[in-house]
Scaffold this motif. Structure first.
Motif, PDB file in Angstrom:
ATOM      1  N   HIS A 116       6.904   8.516  -1.842  1.00  0.00           N
ATOM      2  CA  HIS A 116       6.400   9.576  -2.710  1.00  0.00           C
ATOM      3  C   HIS A 116       6.985  10.921  -2.302  1.00  0.00           C
ATOM      4  CE1 HIS A 116       3.424   7.245  -4.849  1.00  0.00           C
ATOM      5  NE2 HIS A 116       3.050   6.706  -3.708  1.00  0.00           N
ATOM      6  N   HIS A 117       6.669  11.326  -1.088  1.00  0.00           N
ATOM      7  CA  HIS A 117       7.167  12.603  -0.591  1.00  0.00           C
ATOM      8  C   HIS A 117       7.183  12.576   0.933  1.00  0.00           C
ATOM      9  CE1 HIS A 117       2.788  13.215  -0.639  1.00  0.00           C
ATOM     10  NE2 HIS A 117       2.969  14.076   0.331  1.00  0.00           N
ATOM     11  N   PRO A 175       3.632   4.231  -1.128  1.00  0.00           N
ATOM     12  CA  PRO A 175       2.521   3.748  -1.958  1.00  0.00           C
ATOM     13  C   PRO A 175       1.396   3.108  -1.150  1.00  0.00           C
ATOM     14  CG  PRO A 175       4.599   3.089  -2.906  1.00  0.00           C
ATOM     15  CD  PRO A 175       4.902   3.679  -1.564  1.00  0.00           C
ATOM     16  N   ARG A 176       0.249   3.007  -1.799  1.00  0.00           N
ATOM     17  CA  ARG A 176      -0.976   2.428  -1.231  1.00  0.00           C
ATOM     18  C   ARG A 176      -1.503   3.230  -0.050  1.00  0.00           C
ATOM     19  NH1 ARG A 176      -0.253  -4.096  -1.779  1.00  0.00           N
ATOM     20  NH2 ARG A 176       0.267  -4.029  -3.975  1.00  0.00           N
ATOM     21  N   GLY A 177      -1.213   4.501  -0.022  1.00  0.00           N
ATOM     22  CA  GLY A 177      -1.781   5.383   0.995  1.00  0.00           C
ATOM     23  C   GLY A 177      -1.177   5.274   2.377  1.00  0.00           C
ATOM     24  N   ARG A 178      -0.076   4.602   2.505  1.00  0.00           N
ATOM     25  CA  ARG A 178       0.548   4.482   3.829  1.00  0.00           C
ATOM     26  C   ARG A 178       1.313   5.750   4.165  1.00  0.00           C
ATOM     27  NH1 ARG A 178       2.817  -1.629   4.417  1.00  0.00           N
ATOM     28  NH2 ARG A 178       0.807  -2.627   4.093  1.00  0.00           N
TER      29      ARG A 178
END
Length: 108
Positions: free
Chosen positions: A35-36, A57-60
């Motif tokens: 993402h960033h 993704p998925r908060g990792r």
């Protein structure tokens, strides 16, 4: 991918900002759909520290820190650590679901 470069208690020249952004973008290609990323430069008691956080993704969140006498060496150490983390995640196999057995196939 968005890369944010921040400096705390120190000044960064444009060359170092561009170099950090380039290295992080290159290493982030190893992650699955990043993402960033955030790069934080800090200087404390004449020791340079760099922290890199890559959000996937998925908060990792993958975080790597490096410290050295100067900012460039600290950046290189942090890049090596984040690269190792992303490669390790890429190489570990994911657990797959076992197929469910249907009730019709059981013999009574």
């Amino acid at each position: 991918m968005r890369v944010t470069v921040t400096a705390r208690h120190t000044e960064l020249d444009d060359d170092l900002r561009a170099h950090a952004r380039e290295l992080v973008e290159k290493v982030a290609r190893l992650a699955h759909r990043p993402h960033h990323a955030q790069v934080t430069f800090a200087e404390d008691h004449s020791e340079a520290e760099v922290e890199i956080a890559v959000h996937t993704p998925r908060g990792r969140v993958h975080i790597a820190k490096g410290s050295a006498a100067d900012l460039r060496s600290a950046l290189d150490a942090a890049i090596a650590r984040i690269k190792r983390q992303l490669l390790d995640e890429k190489q570990t196999p994911r657990a797959r679901r076992t197929p469910r057995r249907s009730k019709a196939s059981k013999t009574t």
